[in-house]
Design a protein around this motif. Structure first.
Motif, PDB file in Angstrom:
ATOM      1  N   ASP A 165       0.728  -1.726  -0.048  1.00 23.20           N
ATOM      2  CA  ASP A 165       0.221   0.100  -0.183  1.00 23.20           C
ATOM      3  C   ASP A 165       0.516   1.345  -0.495  1.00 23.20           C
ATOM      4  O   ASP A 165       1.060   2.414   1.033  1.00 23.20           O
ATOM      5  CB  ASP A 165      -0.789  -0.014   1.007  1.00 23.20           C
ATOM      6  CG  ASP A 165      -1.582   0.948   1.235  1.00 23.20           C
ATOM      7  OD1 ASP A 165      -2.000   1.880   0.376  1.00 23.20           O
ATOM      8  OD2 ASP A 165      -2.591   1.933   2.455  1.00 23.20           O
ATOM      9  N   PRO A 166       2.032   1.825  -0.925  1.00 24.29           N
ATOM     10  CA  PRO A 166       2.658   2.505  -1.306  1.00 24.29           C
ATOM     11  C   PRO A 166       1.877   3.961  -1.006  1.00 24.29           C
ATOM     12  O   PRO A 166       0.573   4.655  -1.114  1.00 24.29           O
ATOM     13  CB  PRO A 166       3.188   2.692  -2.395  1.00 24.29           C
ATOM     14  CG  PRO A 166       2.145   1.641  -3.487  1.00 24.29           C
ATOM     15  CD  PRO A 166       1.388   0.788  -2.579  1.00 24.29           C
ATOM     16  N   PRO A 167       1.862   4.767  -0.600  1.00 28.28           N
ATOM     17  CA  PRO A 167       1.857   6.485  -0.066  1.00 28.28           C
ATOM     18  C   PRO A 167       1.794   7.083  -1.721  1.00 28.28           C
ATOM     19  O   PRO A 167       2.617   6.222  -2.450  1.00 28.28           O
ATOM     20  CB  PRO A 167       2.434   6.973   0.880  1.00 28.28           C
ATOM     21  CG  PRO A 167       3.665   6.199   0.480  1.00 28.28           C
ATOM     22  CD  PRO A 167       3.693   4.939   0.496  1.00 28.28           C
ATOM     23  N   SER A 168       1.006   7.985  -2.085  1.00 27.77           N
ATOM     24  CA  SER A 168       1.174   9.023  -3.248  1.00 27.77           C
ATOM     25  C   SER A 168       2.400   9.153  -2.951  1.00 27.77           C
ATOM     26  O   SER A 168       2.872  10.011  -1.485  1.00 27.77           O
ATOM     27  CB  SER A 168      -0.253  10.592  -3.132  1.00 27.77           C
ATOM     28  OG  SER A 168      -0.848   9.307  -3.704  1.00 27.77           O
ATOM     29  N   PRO A 169       2.791  10.127  -3.881  1.00 29.20           N
ATOM     30  CA  PRO A 169       3.034   9.557  -5.224  1.00 29.20           C
ATOM     31  C   PRO A 169       3.287   8.589  -5.409  1.00 29.20           C
ATOM     32  O   PRO A 169       3.512   8.423  -7.146  1.00 29.20           O
ATOM     33  CB  PRO A 169       3.805  11.006  -6.198  1.00 29.20           C
ATOM     34  CG  PRO A 169       5.408  11.017  -5.316  1.00 29.20           C
ATOM     35  CD  PRO A 169       4.584  10.972  -3.795  1.00 29.20           C
ATOM     36  N   TYR A 170       4.197   7.773  -4.695  1.00 29.81           N
ATOM     37  CA  TYR A 170       4.152   6.582  -4.957  1.00 29.81           C
ATOM     38  C   TYR A 170       3.948   5.158  -5.729  1.00 29.81           C
ATOM     39  O   TYR A 170       3.839   4.357  -6.575  1.00 29.81           O
ATOM     40  CB  TYR A 170       5.576   5.087  -4.574  1.00 29.81           C
ATOM     41  CG  TYR A 170       6.507   6.304  -3.614  1.00 29.81           C
ATOM     42  CD1 TYR A 170       7.841   7.176  -4.483  1.00 29.81           C
ATOM     43  CD2 TYR A 170       5.967   7.253  -2.705  1.00 29.81           C
ATOM     44  CE1 TYR A 170       8.516   8.129  -4.070  1.00 29.81           C
ATOM     45  CE2 TYR A 170       7.081   8.500  -2.358  1.00 29.81           C
ATOM     46  CZ  TYR A 170       8.138   7.963  -2.957  1.00 29.81           C
ATOM     47  OH  TYR A 170       8.929   9.736  -2.351  1.00 29.81           O
ATOM     48  N   ARG A 171       2.360   5.681  -5.225  1.00 32.01           N
ATOM     49  CA  ARG A 171       0.972   4.714  -5.417  1.00 32.01           C
ATOM     50  C   ARG A 171       0.994   5.110  -7.303  1.00 32.01           C
ATOM     51  O   ARG A 171       0.776   4.028  -8.184  1.00 32.01           O
ATOM     52  CB  ARG A 171      -0.165   5.208  -4.838  1.00 32.01           C
ATOM     53  CG  ARG A 171      -1.103   4.185  -5.349  1.00 32.01           C
ATOM     54  CD  ARG A 171      -1.921   4.010  -5.004  1.00 32.01           C
ATOM     55  NE  ARG A 171      -2.395   4.246  -2.665  1.00 32.01           N
ATOM     56  CZ  ARG A 171      -2.124   4.898  -1.738  1.00 32.01           C
ATOM     57  NH1 ARG A 171      -2.379   6.338  -2.548  1.00 32.01           N
ATOM     58  NH2 ARG A 171      -2.196   5.378  -0.895  1.00 32.01           N
ATOM     59  N   GLU A 172       1.127   6.353  -7.804  1.00 35.72           N
ATOM     60  CA  GLU A 172       0.802   6.480  -9.000  1.00 35.72           C
ATOM     61  C   GLU A 172       1.605   6.185 -10.015  1.00 35.72           C
ATOM     62  O   GLU A 172       1.610   5.690 -11.193  1.00 35.72           O
ATOM     63  CB  GLU A 172      -0.269   7.980  -9.346  1.00 35.72           C
ATOM     64  CG  GLU A 172      -1.270   8.389  -8.551  1.00 35.72           C
ATOM     65  CD  GLU A 172      -0.825   8.434  -6.530  1.00 35.72           C
ATOM     66  OE1 GLU A 172      -2.131   8.536  -5.899  1.00 35.72           O
ATOM     67  OE2 GLU A 172       0.475   8.278  -6.199  1.00 35.72           O
ATOM     68  N   GLY A 173       3.048   6.322  -9.450  1.00 34.90           N
ATOM     69  CA  GLY A 173       4.280   6.437  -9.818  1.00 34.90           C
ATOM     70  C   GLY A 173       4.732   4.863 -10.574  1.00 34.90           C
ATOM     71  O   GLY A 173       5.640   4.520 -11.753  1.00 34.90           O
ATOM     72  N   SER A 174       3.486   3.820  -9.477  1.00 38.53           N
ATOM     73  CA  SER A 174       3.415   2.448 -10.229  1.00 38.53           C
ATOM     74  C   SER A 174       2.558   2.117 -10.220  1.00 38.53           C
ATOM     75  O   SER A 174       2.021   0.846  -9.341  1.00 38.53           O
ATOM     76  CB  SER A 174       4.744   1.798  -9.396  1.00 38.53           C
ATOM     77  OG  SER A 174       5.902   2.458  -8.992  1.00 38.53           O
ATOM     78  N   ALA A 175       1.142   2.454 -10.844  1.00 35.63           N
ATOM     79  CA  ALA A 175       0.394   1.811 -11.003  1.00 35.63           C
ATOM     80  C   ALA A 175       0.082   0.882 -11.402  1.00 35.63           C
ATOM     81  O   ALA A 175       0.504   0.250 -12.627  1.00 35.63           O
ATOM     82  CB  ALA A 175      -0.283   3.072 -12.078  1.00 35.63           C
ATOM     83  N   GLY A 176      -0.628  -0.065 -11.108  1.00 34.60           N
ATOM     84  CA  GLY A 176      -0.839  -1.439 -11.022  1.00 34.60           C
ATOM     85  C   GLY A 176      -0.035  -1.964 -10.410  1.00 34.60           C
ATOM     86  O   GLY A 176       0.909  -4.001 -10.210  1.00 34.60           O
ATOM     87  N   ARG A 177       1.398  -1.738  -9.627  1.00 31.12           N
ATOM     88  CA  ARG A 177       2.644  -2.708  -9.425  1.00 31.12           C
ATOM     89  C   ARG A 177       2.796  -2.331  -8.071  1.00 31.12           C
ATOM     90  O   ARG A 177       3.849  -1.370  -7.270  1.00 31.12           O
ATOM     91  CB  ARG A 177       3.543  -2.214 -10.308  1.00 31.12           C
ATOM     92  CG  ARG A 177       3.378  -2.557 -11.526  1.00 31.12           C
ATOM     93  CD  ARG A 177       4.988  -2.953 -12.706  1.00 31.12           C
ATOM     94  NE  ARG A 177       5.231  -1.444 -12.940  1.00 31.12           N
ATOM     95  CZ  ARG A 177       5.964  -1.085 -12.333  1.00 31.12           C
ATOM     96  NH1 ARG A 177       6.623  -1.463 -12.152  1.00 31.12           N
ATOM     97  NH2 ARG A 177       5.683   0.892 -13.117  1.00 31.12           N
ATOM     98  N   PRO A 178       2.160  -2.092  -7.118  1.00 31.39           N
ATOM     99  CA  PRO A 178       2.233  -1.994  -5.376  1.00 31.39           C
ATOM    100  C   PRO A 178       3.493  -1.878  -4.723  1.00 31.39           C
ATOM    101  O   PRO A 178       4.070  -0.991  -3.814  1.00 31.39           O
ATOM    102  CB  PRO A 178       0.919  -2.294  -5.039  1.00 31.39           C
ATOM    103  CG  PRO A 178       0.483  -3.314  -5.934  1.00 31.39           C
ATOM    104  CD  PRO A 178       0.433  -3.059  -7.055  1.00 31.39           C
ATOM    105  N   TYR A 179       4.020  -3.356  -5.318  1.00 27.72           N
ATOM    106  CA  TYR A 179       4.801  -3.931  -4.648  1.00 27.72           C
ATOM    107  C   TYR A 179       6.355  -2.835  -5.383  1.00 27.72           C
ATOM    108  O   TYR A 179       7.390  -2.806  -3.970  1.00 27.72           O
ATOM    109  CB  TYR A 179       5.750  -5.049  -4.964  1.00 27.72           C
ATOM    110  CG  TYR A 179       6.913  -6.027  -4.194  1.00 27.72           C
ATOM    111  CD1 TYR A 179       6.825  -6.217  -3.223  1.00 27.72           C
ATOM    112  CD2 TYR A 179       7.996  -6.096  -5.989  1.00 27.72           C
ATOM    113  CE1 TYR A 179       8.236  -6.927  -3.161  1.00 27.72           C
ATOM    114  CE2 TYR A 179       9.119  -6.723  -5.657  1.00 27.72           C
ATOM    115  CZ  TYR A 179       9.139  -7.023  -3.760  1.00 27.72           C
ATOM    116  OH  TYR A 179      10.177  -7.603  -3.117  1.00 27.72           O
ATOM    117  N   ASP A 180       6.002  -2.815  -6.530  1.00 30.26           N
ATOM    118  CA  ASP A 180       7.446  -1.943  -6.835  1.00 30.26           C
ATOM    119  C   ASP A 180       6.748  -0.515  -6.952  1.00 30.26           C
ATOM    120  O   ASP A 180       8.372   0.478  -5.795  1.00 30.26           O
ATOM    121  CB  ASP A 180       7.455  -1.848  -8.685  1.00 30.26           C
ATOM    122  CG  ASP A 180       7.524  -3.183  -9.070  1.00 30.26           C
ATOM    123  OD1 ASP A 180       8.399  -4.292  -8.255  1.00 30.26           O
ATOM    124  OD2 ASP A 180       7.726  -3.277  -9.942  1.00 30.26           O
ATOM    125  N   GLY A 181       5.936   0.137  -6.546  1.00 22.82           N
ATOM    126  CA  GLY A 181       5.642   0.972  -5.415  1.00 22.82           C
ATOM    127  C   GLY A 181       6.126   1.377  -4.039  1.00 22.82           C
ATOM    128  O   GLY A 181       7.046   2.432  -3.959  1.00 22.82           O
TER     129      GLY A 181
END
Length: 701
Positions: A202-218
């Motif tokens: 569950d990455p926080p913004s902006p990392y959630r959006e920066g890795s859309a569909g890849r929350p582990y990478d976020g």
């Protein structure tokens, strides 16, 4: 024998030559003098090497780690000893394999007989500090030894760590940053542990959006940002160039590539391969990529040699990596790998194995042999037998493998909140099955966990019912079902589920602890106390039972009994803000005001931003007639956060000291900020203000 001595001498000469080549002419003596002054160790929990940019993963957004790798030495093929947080970190800190240090699953303490890196460096005069992010490495498990500061206060205001067993990288970094600001000129060893890449992602913004569909990478991108923040902090302090920087993953993550979505069960590459990057321009002036296989057990001896304390690595099973850090290729080091998590948590067979060159052997009821270069299962019987012999030889060197003792029921509760389930049957059966033969059940468990993490409790409840049918002798089966029922506010049904489990598994501490908590949140204090009394009869050290029982007794006015339980709980969890605050309140309510003030003062020192502790201490001083101290503390509380009750208490202290004008002004501030106060309190304050104004007026000439 003579031939062996000659060969040994030749090997020694070659080793000396290699070191001389690495250092360059005329630098052999300078290396020790140029040793880094400090050590920074950053561990990235649950981080696969192949999800970082510097390891070739194009979608990655890891600029800080990539820069670190470009400037330092990156090890391309690194194996953790076990795909679990505590065993792996214990190996990082001791240079020993789990078979030797004995931590073979999460929740098992590291024996004091094994020296940690922190103990060694503290003994050599280093200031030592650790800032960790999950209960998996809580100080109770032994990794806190040797650290002057071991910050593992995850959501300290919570009554128990189980519900808040981790914290985000930004919170851990903030704690590190405050420590760094206060740091003097001492040499230091600091460990920063980030946990964010662990399920649920569950990455926080902006990392959630920066890795859309890849929350582990976020989550990894988010951790990367705070890796950079730590390095910037050291740079601003002027000590980065004097610091050996080591960044390592502790284990990887399955991500469903081979059925397992998390980690801990299987010994496949996805959960064993981790990043390792080392940087210090003085001793490693040439950026390199080392391709030969190395191990996390090599980290501690590497650090010790790098700072000129290589002699302290005697007895470690890992070996320093400095001699190969100047080479782009090198021979592979054999790596022992294991997981007892299947045995302890599921009742399935443990897995042990060895990685030797391009080959991996996994010993299981049905052994597996892999040609890692070809990424396919190998069938060569002769090779398998050779690796089996090597595995036995190395295992004999590290000690006799044995199944670990179970974690306590309290620690199982906390580890469950981190996703580490325990479905091992309470009634041991016959031969343990091969985990590969239990994939259908594993998929069911993973499905239930995913539904629960997504908040789909009715769907999770349906699947957990299936698991109870499949594993009726596992306490965890009933606990998981009861928890999702409780989260739907169906407490009576949760109690019924736990009762069914206890009917089948009488005196299960795990079930009793969960039943006590369920009664408590359902508002049934008497039943909760009776249940926790049963837990304490089984385990007098149960932190959950001590905390819950103490709170219930305190609220019921049974102060002396409550105080005794608070003291026992604090002996186990001395850093708990909730326990310390409750204990101080208990002392104050029974007239032990001086003792309460001592506790409040320590809380203020540890949590200087918490307004309530200044207020409580101020009130206690006021009751003792120590008005100067009371007023000072109450004013500090108001400076942090103005509250109506804060102004009212300040008015009382001023009036008792005879400062009527100041008391009146404090009451006026109360009335101006009385939103949310009861009408009765407001009327009382107005009446008191009128009385004060009359007294002040009568004293005027």
């Amino acid at each position: 024998m003579a031939r062996k001595r000659v060969l040994g001498g030749l090997a020694l000469l070659l080793a000396v030559a290699a070191v001389f080549w690495f250092l360059g002419p005329g630098r052999a003596r300078a290396r020790r003098g140029a040793a880094p002054r400090n050590v920074l160790l950053i561990t990235l929990d649950t981080t696969r090497a192949d999800h970082l940019g510097c390891y070739g993963y194009e979608p990655a957004k890891t600029p800080n780690l990539d820069d670190l790798a470009r400037e330092g030495v990156r090890f391309a093929r690194v194996y953790c000893p076990a795909p679990l947080t505590l065993p792996s970190h214990s190996s990082i800190m001791t240079g020993l394999y789990p078979a030797t240090h004995g931590v073979r699953n999460n929740g098992h303490p590291l024996s004091p007989k094994f020296r940690t890196l922190a103990e060694i460096l503290k003994g050599r005069g280093f200031a030592t500090a650790a800032f960790v992010s999950s209960f998996s490495v809580d100080s109770r498990f032994g990794l806190g030894r040797g650290f002057d500061v071991y910050d593992d206060t995850f959501e300290p205001q919570a009554p128990l760590k189980g519900a808040n067993a981790e914290r985000r990288a930004e919170e851990t970094y903030a704690r590190f940053s405050r420590w760094l600001d206060r740091l003097g000129q001492d040499r230091f060893f600091v460990w920063v542990h980030y946990y964010d890449a662990h399920l649920p992602y569950d990455p926080p913004s902006p990392y959630r959006e920066g890795s859309a569909g890849r929350p582990y990478d976020g989550e990894i991108a988010y951790m990367d940002h705070y890796v950079g923040a730590v390095l910037e902090g050291l740079k601003a302090k002027g000590v980065l160039d004097k610091t050996l920087v080591v960044v390592a993953g502790d284990h990887g993550e399955g991500l469903g590539d081979k059925v397992e979505t998390g980690h801990g069960i299987f010994l496949y590459e996805e959960t064993l391969r981790v990043p390792l990057i080392i940087r210090n321009a003085k001793i490693l002036p040439r950026p390199r990529v080392v391709n030969g296989a190395v191990r996390l057990v090599d980290v501690a001896p590497t650090i010790l040699e790098a700072i000129g304390l290589g002699s302290e690595a005697g007895g470690m099973e890992g070996r320093s990596l400095l001699s190969r850090a100047g080479k782009t290729t090198d021979e592979d080091r054999d790596a022992l790998i294991e997981s007892f998590y299947p045995r302890e948590n599921f009742g399935w067979s443990e897995l042990v194995g060895i990685v030797s060159g391009p080959w991996k052997l996994i010993q299981a009821p049905r052994p597996e042999l892999y040609d890692l270069a070809a990424s396919a299962a190998a069938k060569a019987a002769d090779l398998r037998h050779k690796l089996e012999r090597e595995l036995v030889r190395l295992s004999d060197r590290t000690g006799t493998p044995g199944g670990p003792a179970s974690a306590s029921a309290n620690d199982q509760e906390r580890l469950r909140s981190l996703g580490y389930v325990n479905f091992a049957p309470a009634k041991p059966g016959a031969a343990a099955p091969d985990p590969k033969d239990e994939i259908g059940l594993l998929k069911l468990i993973q499905q239930a966990q995913a539904l629960e993490m997504a908040g789909k409790y009715p769907d999770a409840e349906r699947v957990y019912h299936e698991i109870v049918t499949a594993i009726p002798d596992s306490p965890e089966s009933y606990v998981n079902l009861a928890l999702v029922q409780a989260r739907q506010n169906r407490f009576d049904l949760a109690v019924e589920t736990l009762g069914s489990g206890l009917a089948r598994i009488p005196d299960s501490e795990v079930l009793l602890v969960r039943l006590g908590h369920t009664y408590l949140v359902a508002g049934k204090a008497r039943e909760a106390l009776e249940t926790m009394d049963k837990v304490l009869a089984l385990d007098p050290q149960s932190l959950d039972a001590l905390t819950v029982a103490a709170g219930i007794l305190d609220a019921a006015g049974r102060k002396d009994q409550a105080r005794s339980l608070y003291e026992r709980a604090l002996a186990i969890e001395p850093e708990s803000r909730h326990l310390r605050m409750s204990y101080a309140g208990n002392l104050a309510s029974t007239g032990s005001l001086k003792e309460a003030i001592v506790v409040y003062e320590k809380l203020i020192a540890d949590f200087p931003e918490e307004q309530a502790f200044y207020q409580y201490a101020g009130i206690a001083h006021s009751y003792l007639g120590e008005y100067d101290q009371a007023i000072s503390l109450l004013r500090q509380a108001l400076a942090i956060r103005p509250t109506p009750i804060g102004y009212f208490n300040l008015a009382v202290a001023y009036e008792k000291r005879g400062d009527l004008k100041e008391a009146a002004e404090a009451l006026r501030m109360y009335l101006q900020n009385s939103q949310g106060e009861s009408e009765a309190n407001i009327r009382k304050a107005r009446t008191e203000l009128e009385n004060l104004e009359k007294k002040i007026g009568s004293k005027r000439p």
